[in-house]
Design an enzyme around this catalytic site. Structure first.
Site, mmCIF file in Angstrom:
data_model
loop_
_atom_site.group_PDB
_atom_site.id
_atom_site.type_symbol
_atom_site.label_atom_id
_atom_site.label_comp_id
_atom_site.label_asym_id
_atom_site.label_seq_id
_atom_site.Cartn_x
_atom_site.Cartn_y
_atom_site.Cartn_z
ATOM 1 N N ASP A 1 -12.358 4.167 4.917
ATOM 2 C CA ASP A 1 -11.370 3.151 5.308
ATOM 3 C C ASP A 1 -11.824 2.333 6.508
ATOM 4 O O ASP A 1 -12.364 2.868 7.477
ATOM 5 C CB ASP A 1 -10.053 3.824 5.709
ATOM 6 N N SER B 1 -10.332 3.658 -6.705
ATOM 7 C CA SER B 1 -10.903 4.261 -5.495
ATOM 8 C C SER B 1 -11.831 5.421 -5.828
ATOM 9 O O SER B 1 -12.248 6.143 -4.928
ATOM 10 C CB SER B 1 -9.784 4.771 -4.584
ATOM 11 N N ARG C 1 -13.373 0.786 -4.385
ATOM 12 C CA ARG C 1 -13.740 1.140 -3.019
ATOM 13 C C ARG C 1 -14.957 2.048 -3.058
ATOM 14 O O ARG C 1 -14.972 3.052 -3.755
ATOM 15 C CB ARG C 1 -12.564 1.836 -2.340
ATOM 16 N N ASP D 1 0.863 -1.193 0.000
ATOM 17 C CA ASP D 1 0.000 0.000 0.000
ATOM 18 C C ASP D 1 0.899 1.242 0.000
ATOM 19 O O ASP D 1 2.012 1.222 -0.562
ATOM 20 C CB ASP D 1 -0.994 -0.063 1.167
ATOM 21 N N ASP D 2 0.461 2.303 0.610
ATOM 22 C CA ASP D 2 1.167 3.587 0.557
ATOM 23 C C ASP D 2 2.543 3.488 1.252
ATOM 24 O O ASP D 2 2.826 2.544 1.970
ATOM 25 C CB ASP D 2 0.306 4.647 1.259
ATOM 26 N N ASP E 1 -5.357 4.966 -5.708
ATOM 27 C CA ASP E 1 -6.079 5.788 -4.742
ATOM 28 C C ASP E 1 -6.445 7.147 -5.360
ATOM 29 O O ASP E 1 -6.049 7.442 -6.502
ATOM 30 C CB ASP E 1 -5.178 5.956 -3.505
ATOM 31 N N LYS F 1 -3.554 -0.918 -7.085
ATOM 32 C CA LYS F 1 -4.570 -0.157 -6.344
ATOM 33 C C LYS F 1 -4.300 1.312 -6.616
ATOM 34 O O LYS F 1 -3.215 1.808 -6.288
ATOM 35 C CB LYS F 1 -4.468 -0.456 -4.850
HETATM 36 C C1 GLA Z 1 -6.514 5.999 1.681
HETATM 37 C C2 GLA Z 1 -7.035 4.622 1.299
HETATM 38 C C3 GLA Z 1 -6.457 3.572 2.232
HETATM 39 C C4 GLA Z 1 -4.942 3.616 2.156
HETATM 40 C C5 GLA Z 1 -4.443 5.012 2.495
HETATM 41 C C6 GLA Z 1 -2.946 5.138 2.249
HETATM 42 O O1 GLA Z 1 -6.994 6.413 2.931
HETATM 43 O O2 GLA Z 1 -8.440 4.578 1.335
HETATM 44 O O3 GLA Z 1 -6.929 2.287 1.873
HETATM 45 O O4 GLA Z 1 -4.527 3.226 0.873
HETATM 46 O O5 GLA Z 1 -5.096 5.994 1.703
HETATM 47 O O6 GLA Z 1 -2.462 6.412 2.531
#
Ligand code: GLA
Length: 411
Positions: A219, A190, A215, A80-81, A158, A156
């Site tokens: 979160d 997203s 999404r 992820d991030d 975002d 993914k």
């Molecule tokens: C958003 C996404 C999360 C995650 C964070 C990472 O909030 O919805 O799922 O990927 O960013 O910073």
């Protein structure tokens, strides 16, 4: 991109009416995603086992296989991030943080592939990721190619630091660049959650054309409250969103938090059951080295996974509520004489301490097969029985727990 190319691309986007045809995610993707459990821990000196680093993803890939998750279908290991360096390289390409990913992303992907697993990565459509690292805006084509060069299998994307009004064009544009690389990559979008936050209508037809999953809502956090608020969003909005799910394109209520700090064992069964009924992606976000055996058994419950992965791909719904116990139902295979089988979950939102008794006729549940159904409770062993149209289904549900049945149609 030159103006004329942009014009051509918008014409193509406007003309295209076929569904996304990358042949991927015909059942909801299963795997592991770093965010909920590991967030943006970048201090590897103080937290060597938890920081976002190649070690974490290699260890997770190892455990996916050695702990039996891969055997039951978990497949993608997804970053992820917070994996990126703070700037692009001299050629304008994305690069990982050099201290935490010294071997580079291609080597990490190779490692994950060597375990028989697939490899996913995170980026953001805007100028920056949500945690502030470089986003893809202005570099869409380059970044799609970089991911293909690294042999990424899942992206993914975002939506922080972006104009939500641009997303109906920007996300499809990036999806086209992904497809143009020739490497099949699952595309997780997203954009609905950001557009809804801004009060914009979501174009689900466009989503289905360009994204394998998306999404819808905020979160997930590590708590029962968070799980029930997501359930509440998905049931309140089911008439609008549920029918858009199907093979190749799924609503995504966010990660499984089972095996972490926030859910009891019974609450973990609830998340597994409802996520199965919602045909949700099953992306665990936990520390696979620390999941207790009973929680691992929930995550590896092959009956629940089979409901989630049912080939019809029909998203289930909250059918009703009785005495603060929610009834969730999903049509599944086998289908006999045009009668579906069903997954049926009774989810207690009650907090009074007794296992609460309930009973239903099949008619009350709208289960109309004349010959009835074989019922099997999926979290208890040897609990299989036949319910015909004249019988009553009787059971008790523990507080904030679930009874999760497969009702298989009898010919
Ligand atoms: C958003 C996404 C999360 C995650 C964070 C990472 O909030 O919805 O799922 O990927 O960013 O910073």
């Amino acid at each position: 991109m030159a103006g004329i190319e942009l014009l051509l691309l918008s014409l193509i986007l406007a003309e295209t009416s076929v569904a996304l045809d990358n042949g991927l995610a015909l059942t909801p993707p299963m795997g592991w995603l770093a965010w909920q459990r590991f967030r943006c821990v970048i201090d590897c000196t103080n937290y060597p086992d938890e920081c976002i680093s190649e070690q974490l993803f290699k260890r997770t890939a190892d455990l996916m296989v050695s702990e039996g998750y891969a055997d039951v279908g978990y497949e993608y290991v997804i970053i992820d991030d917070c994996w990126l360096a703070s700037s692009r390289d001299a050629y304008g390409r994305l690069q990982p943080d050099p201290d935490r990913f010294p071997s580079g992303i291609k080597a990490l992907a190779d490692y994950v592939h060597s375990k028989g697993l697939k490899f996913g990565i995170y980026e953001d459509y805007g100028t920056n990721t949500c945690a502030g690292y470089p986003g893809i805006l202005g570099h869409l084509e380059t970044d799609a190619q970089t991911f293909a060069d690294w042999e990424v299998d899942y992206v993914k994307l975002d939506g922080c630091y972006a104009d939500t009004k641009d997303m109906n064009e920007g996300y499809p544009e990036f999806g086209m660049y992904l497809n143009a690389t020739g490497r099949p990559m699952v595309y997780s979008c997203s954009w609905p959650v950001y557009q809804e936050q801004d009060g914009l209508p979501v174009n689900f037809e466009l989503l289905k054309q360009y994204c394998n999953l998306w999404r819808n809502y905020g979160d997930i956090d590590d708590s029962w409250n968070s799980v029930t608020s997501i359930m509440s969003y998905f049931s309140s909005n089911q008439d609008r969103i549920a029918h858009h799910a199907g093979p190749g394109h799924w609503n995504d209520p966010d990660m499984l938090i089972i095996g972490n700090y926030g859910l009891s064992l019974e609450q973990s069964k609830v998340q597994m059951a409802v996520w199965a009924i919602l045909a949700s992606p099953l992306l665990m976000s936990n520390d696979l080295s620390a999941v207790e055996p009973q929680f691992k058994a929930v995550l590896q419950n092959t009956d629940a996974i089979a409901i989630n992965q049912d080939p019809l791909g029909i998203q289930g719904r909250r059918y009703g509520k009785k005495q603060n116990i929610e009834i969730w139902i999903r049509p599944i295979t086998p289908v006999v004489n045009e009668q579906y089988s069903y997954a049926v979950a009774f989810v207690s939102l009650r907090t009074d301490g007794i296992p609460y008794p309930l009973q239903f006729t099949l008619q009350e549940l709208n289960l109309n097969n004349p010959n009835g159904y074989t019922f099997q409770e999926l979290f208890s062993s040897n609990d299989t029985f036949i319910i015909s149209q004249n019988d009553t289904l009787q059971f008790r549900v523990v507080p904030t727990g679930v009874k999760f049945y497969r009702a298989t149609v009898i010919e």
